[in-house]
Design an enzyme around this catalytic site. Structure first.
Site, PDB file in Angstrom:
ATOM      1  N   ASP A 384      74.445-146.579 -37.701  1.00  9.26           N
ATOM      2  CA  ASP A 384      73.519-146.040 -38.690  1.00  9.26           C
ATOM      3  C   ASP A 384      72.891-144.768 -38.169  1.00  9.26           C
ATOM      4  O   ASP A 384      72.402-144.716 -37.040  1.00  9.26           O
ATOM      5  CB  ASP A 384      72.453-147.081 -39.023  1.00  9.26           C
ATOM      6  CG  ASP A 384      73.048-148.268 -39.762  1.00  9.26           C
ATOM      7  OD1 ASP A 384      73.701-148.026 -40.783  1.00  9.26           O
ATOM      8  OD2 ASP A 384      72.864-149.399 -39.313  1.00  9.26           O
ATOM      9  N   THR A 385      72.874-143.763 -39.018  1.00  8.59           N
ATOM     10  CA  THR A 385      72.514-142.405 -38.635  1.00  8.59           C
ATOM     11  C   THR A 385      71.915-141.728 -39.851  1.00  8.59           C
ATOM     12  O   THR A 385      72.098-142.189 -40.968  1.00  8.59           O
ATOM     13  CB  THR A 385      73.798-141.657 -38.190  1.00  8.59           C
ATOM     14  OG1 THR A 385      74.377-142.331 -37.080  1.00  8.59           O
ATOM     15  CG2 THR A 385      73.529-140.218 -37.789  1.00  8.59           C
TER      16      THR A 385
END
Length: 578
Positions: A384-385
């Site tokens: 997740d970014t």
């Protein structure tokens, strides 16, 4: 019996509407707009595209106050760290590519942190033996490297910033202190993370939950501790984080909890301005960050795909998807074996990015799926970014990506600071012969990549598609959708996506040789006939059941002197201009 005037008028109105709709639909189809969920956003003076609507508005407000694209990117990133802690925060790392209009030059920054200088390889292996692990576990203090994002902000600001940092961080501080409504997709990931992470040592539960749970959609969330930390940064600068009060608190907490980072690790930290790596794809100069980042894979894939007439092959056909999948397999083997911290490893760019090498690799692609691809330890298929991009009235453009790695990171929160540490150290190899092997003071392999495209020496497109190991696939898909298939930048992100997993990993560990072609996942927009055709070629295909990343982009039109903006339609993001 003659029709009444009212009925006649109604019938004519319906006919005109249907005719207009038909013409509009035909126009959309003629221009390749079959996949767009909405129109592109168009702005004359500035554009901001982020994964959170409030962060986009904060960045846009900075532009309207006279700030530039760099100021807006910092403000928006500070906001996403607060509002989307499931993907980023000031306990993580940052990479960016910047077009600076005044100097007419492209810059890149590697703001990733290094491993603890006091933890040797031998001692690391002893620690792993204690917990009976061959690799660095993601939710262990062994996985924590120095967070680089704050230094990245201040380096960007020192070189290009316009407004004072107090003004840039003002809105994120306000929202941290007074609260904001949590959006739908972020709430879902947040609530899924809490049950596991709230048991971690530190202040995760008191910082990131409401009554012990992740916030629900629309619930107002506050993080006053993060507000205090950001206020300290606004007042005292980056040294408050790396040499002052924050570093001292982290040092004390690490010692109390058998962690490995120390004050000197923070005091010695610095970002690095680097030359981006590049290749030319059909007349477009595509730029990525190299070294310990997987951006080089985008360029290698494009070099191989340049040998195919993708336009004639068509979007989403079995021929095109087969070429994409096989190209990915070949390039990810190089990614697993060569990408590492450039301070410790001489990455052979002259070979990897050469057109001759691409031609050699292309010759390995046949009519059926390659089945001699080794399967690695699957540790980075998901991640997740946040990705964001900004552009201003002067012509400056920023492509910025920032992450904790695994969602909310390790879940280790030093009481009073308001953020969780990243677990990037998980991506070190423990194989002493591997280029990405753990060493003290070394930057681990990173999945996060900002992208930038130049055309005829002018800035053309700033874009990113976050999502762990998927990111190079996403970048290539977006670019080929635009360059080869004629899509606009919103449609390019909305079009159905593909993914492939099962390649070797930069951790260096190979579980076995499964003689497998890996796993292909397709979004449901790909016709099922194509699924059957791919299976006939030997691919293992599943519809859905994968994470296909999230996208933002800004394109500059020099002739019209405007910007086009696009944002991911699958989640909460927004592009906005003025």
């Amino acid at each position: 019996m003659p029709l009444s005037s009212k009925v006649f008028s109604l019938i004519m109105s319906v006919m005109i509407f249907c005719s207009m709709f038909s013409f509009a639909q035909a126009d959309r189809e003629a221009n390749g707009l079959n996949f767009a969920s909405r129109s592109e956003v168009i702005g004359q003076h500035g554009m901001v595209a982020t994964s959170h609507p409030l962060a986009t508005q904060i960045g846009l407000d900075i532009l309207k106050k006279g700030g530039n694209a760099i100021d807006a990117a910092i403000a928006a990133n500070a906001a996403t760290g607060l509002m989307e802690p499931t993907g980023n925060g000031i306990g993580g790392d940052l990479f960016a590519i910047i077009w600076h209009e005044k100097s007419q030059k492209l810059y890149a920054i590697n703001a990733s942190g290094r491993s603890p200088r006091g933890l040797s390889y031998d001692n690391l292996m002893k620690e792993l033996d204690k917990i009976d692990s061959e690799t660095i576990p993601p939710y262990h203090l062994l996985s924590v490297s120095v967070p680089g994002v704050v230094d990245g902000w201040f380096e960007l600001h020192k070189k290009f910033g316009s407004l004072p940092m107090k003004e840039i961080l003002k809105s994120p501080i306000h929202y941290a202190e007074n609260g904001f409504p949590v959006t739908e997709a972020i709430s879902y990931r947040w609530r899924n993370s809490v049950p596991f992470l709230k048991s971690q040592p530190g202040a995760f539960e008191s910082t990131f939950t409401i009554d012990g749970e992740g916030p629900k959609k629309g619930q107002i969330f506050k993080n006053p501790d993060l507000g205090k930390t950001l206020s300290l940064l606004a007042k005292s600068g980056r040294d408050a984080y790396y040499k002052g009060e924050i570093a001292k608190k982290i040092d004390k907490w690490m010692k109390e909890n058998n962690g490995y980072l120390r004050y000197k690790d923070f005091a010695n930290h610095k970002s690095e301005w680097i030359e981006p790596v590049t290749t030319n794809y059909r007349g477009y100069d595509v730029y990525q960050v190299g070294g310990n980042v997987q951006g080089t894979a985008v360029l290698q894939m494009l070099n191989i795909l340049e040998g195919y007439d993708l336009k004639s092959m068509g979007y989403g056909t079995v021929e095109t998807l087969h070429a994409f999948i096989e190209t990915k397999k070949l390039v990810y083997e190089d990614r697993a074996k060569h990408y590492a911290d450039a301070d410790f490893q001489d990455v052979p760019y002259d070979i990897l990015l050469s057109k001759d090498y691409a031609e050699q690799r292309r010759q390995l692609i046949g009519e059926t799926a390659m089945s001699d691809v080794s399967t690695g330890v699957e540790v980075i298929e998901d991640g997740d970014t946040v990705y964001l991009t900004t552009a201003d009235s002067e012509g400056n453009m920023v492509s910025l990506i920032q992450s904790n790695f695994r969602g909310m990171g390790t879940g280790f929160v030093v009481p009073g600071l308001g953020f969780s540490f990243q677990n990037r150290g998980e991506l070190f190899s423990t194989d002493p012969q591997h280029p990405n092997v753990y060493e003290p003071g070394k930057r681990p392999f990173h999945t996060i990549i900002p992208g930038f495209v130049m055309k005829d020496g002018k800035p053309f497109f700033s874009y990113g598609n976050m999502g762990g190991a998927y990111q190079p696939i996403g970048h290539v898909s977006i670019l080929t959708n635009i360059i080869d298939f004629g899509m606009n930048i919103q449609e390019a992100g909305d079009a159905a996506r593909w993914d492939h997993s099962g390649s070797s990993e930069p951790t260096g560990k190979i579980t076995d040789q499964l003689n497998s072609s890996g796993q292909v996942n397709l979004e449901s927009g790909i016709p099922y006939e194509v699924v059957r055709q791919l299976r006939a070629k030997g691919h293992k295909v599943e519809v859905g059941n994968s994470f296909f990343g999230r996208y933002q982009g800004i394109m500059r039109d020099h002739d019209k002197e405007i910007y086009y903006g696009a944002s991911e339609s699958r989640v909460d993001g927004q592009a906005a201009g003025y």
